[in-house]
Design an enzyme around this catalytic site. Structure first.
Site, PDB file in Angstrom:
ATOM      1  N   LEU A 134       6.536   9.394   0.884  1.00  0.00           N
ATOM      2  CA  LEU A 134       5.853   8.168   1.297  1.00  0.00           C
ATOM      3  C   LEU A 134       5.075   7.653   0.093  1.00  0.00           C
ATOM      4  O   LEU A 134       4.566   8.442  -0.711  1.00  0.00           O
ATOM      5  CB  LEU A 134       4.880   8.432   2.451  1.00  0.00           C
ATOM      6  CG  LEU A 134       5.461   8.802   3.823  1.00  0.00           C
ATOM      7  CD1 LEU A 134       4.330   9.088   4.808  1.00  0.00           C
ATOM      8  CD2 LEU A 134       6.363   7.696   4.358  1.00  0.00           C
ATOM      9  N   ASP A 135       4.969   6.327  -0.032  1.00  0.00           N
ATOM     10  CA  ASP A 135       4.158   5.752  -1.096  1.00  0.00           C
ATOM     11  C   ASP A 135       2.721   6.251  -0.990  1.00  0.00           C
ATOM     12  O   ASP A 135       2.243   6.587   0.103  1.00  0.00           O
ATOM     13  CB  ASP A 135       4.155   4.228  -1.012  1.00  0.00           C
ATOM     14  CG  ASP A 135       5.517   3.626  -1.338  1.00  0.00           C
ATOM     15  OD1 ASP A 135       6.349   4.340  -1.937  1.00  0.00           O
ATOM     16  OD2 ASP A 135       5.748   2.462  -0.979  1.00  0.00           O
ATOM     17  N   ARG A 136       2.009   6.265  -2.124  1.00  0.00           N
ATOM     18  CA  ARG A 136       0.624   6.731  -2.143  1.00  0.00           C
ATOM     19  C   ARG A 136      -0.225   6.040  -1.077  1.00  0.00           C
ATOM     20  O   ARG A 136      -1.000   6.688  -0.364  1.00  0.00           O
ATOM     21  CB  ARG A 136       0.011   6.467  -3.525  1.00  0.00           C
ATOM     22  CG  ARG A 136      -1.454   6.919  -3.637  1.00  0.00           C
ATOM     23  CD  ARG A 136      -2.186   6.157  -4.737  1.00  0.00           C
ATOM     24  NE  ARG A 136      -1.747   6.555  -6.049  1.00  0.00           N
ATOM     25  CZ  ARG A 136      -2.389   7.438  -6.818  1.00  0.00           C
ATOM     26  NH1 ARG A 136      -3.494   8.014  -6.387  1.00  0.00           N
ATOM     27  NH2 ARG A 136      -1.926   7.733  -8.011  1.00  0.00           N
TER      28      ARG A 136
END
Length: 356
Positions: A134-136
């Site tokens: 998942l993106d930050r």
């Protein structure tokens, strides 16, 4: 004092690639240093070439001058949603990387979950493996495998996993539901994903959305991924006129909730060993609720993905068509008083003075 770790190769691969899969938190340059210092042995012989080909059942031993430090859990430890001997599912908070980058090597979900399993069984060499990311700035459900067998099984079938997100966006989509389909590629300078003609670099991306609730300025959507491209949801919603709240990279105008308005709330997939279907859900983040509850009732109640019950309303709710009609009526009233509106994108209304 030297410590060592012995690994048995499962499939044919290059040595450096294999080391990267076993030590995903370690930089490539650090792994090359191990090779240069003759600290990696294959079947009892030191190997220094990073492109050395490993065969199944090869024995790889990594020696280090001192024992590798054990990770310590921190306050950023993600909530454990589910775990067994094969997988562990967590609810990742926003602002936490899934895996290390050159700039950030310690504060990652991978490191924190690794610390958790090592603390539980410190003498068994417990490890975890990356399945997806998942993106930050995206929060939500994230899966790690606890064995290589589970990792391979899940990655081979990951496209069939069902993934749904909550997204808070700017404006109101013109349609209550829809499918966004395009080929996405990364711009070499801005590093933004954008739609482009089909090519080796531009991969097909399919995103479905359903309007759950909206106010004059924001909408809560349920988003379902049919494909899993980098920044897919963010790029698609931005290109369709409704950037995700707080997503400055993809043209959001503001950040009223001080975070990216994207949360991976639903995940369903077959268990990698038993084959049993597993389903995990998390609640809508409170920040999302607060933003779309300022004007309660403009929207539908969701009944499964892609279906809104037309007679079932939330409080004094209105359908998207009724909402548009109401906006049109307000526009007429404002024109009579010298103020008008022009529609931008998917329903972002901007004030302007009436031309005389």
């Amino acid at each position: 004092m030297k410590s060592s770790r012995t690994l048995i190769v499962k499939e044919r691969t290059a040595l450096l690639r294999y080391l990267q899969s076993q030590y995903p938190e370690t930089k490539r340059t650090a792994l090359k240093q191990l090779l240069r210092h003759r600290a990696v042995f294959v079947n009892g012989n030191p190997v220094t070439r990073h492109d050395h080909v490993l065969e199944p059942k090869d024995r790889v031993v990594i020696e280090r001058g001192a024992p590798a430090p054990v990770c310590k859990p921190s306050a950023t430890m993600p909530e454990i949603v589910f775990e067994d001997r094969h997988i562990i599912v967590v609810n990742k908070p926003e602002g936490l990387l899934t895996i290390a980058t050159e700039k950030e090597t310690h504060r990652t979900a991978y490191r924190q979950v690794m610390a958790y399993v090592q603390e539980d069984r410190p003498h068994r060499g417990e490890r975890i493996f990356i399945v997806h990311r998942l993106d930050r700035d995206t929060s939500g459900l994230l899966v790690f495998a606890r064995t290589e067998e589970a990792k391979r099984a899940m990655q081979q079938n990951w496209e069939s996993a069902e993934k749904k997100y909550y997204a808070v966006v700017e404006g109101v989509p013109r349609e209550a539901s829809g499918t966004i389909r395009s080929h996405l590629r990364e711009h070499p300078k801005s590093l933004r994903m954008h739609s482009a003609p089909p090519s080796d670099e531009a991969k097909l991306a399919i995103t479905k959305y359903l309007l759950i609730r909206s106010t004059r300025h924001f909408s809560l959507l349920e988003v379902k991924l049919e494909t899993g491209r980098k920044n897919q949801i963010r790029a698609h919603l931005s290109e369709h006129g409704n950037p995700i709240v707080g997503d400055k990279k993809y043209d959001a105008h503001g950040n009223p909730i001080k975070r990216l308005g994207l949360h991976a709330y639903y995940l369903a997939f077959p268990h990698p060993i038993s084959g049993k279907r597993l389903v995990f859900k998390t609640a809508i983040p409170e920040e999302f609720e607060s933003l779309v509850n300022e004007e309660p009732g403009i929207g539908y109640r969701v009944s499964g993905f892609g279906h809104a019950k037309k007679g079932e309303r939330i409080g004094k709710s209105r359908s998207p068509v009724e909402t548009l009609q109401a906006k049109t009526s307000r526009m007429g009233n404002r024109r009579r008083s010298g103020i008008g509106f022009r529609v931008s994108g998917f329903g972002n209304a901007k004030k302007r003075r009436k031309e005389r």
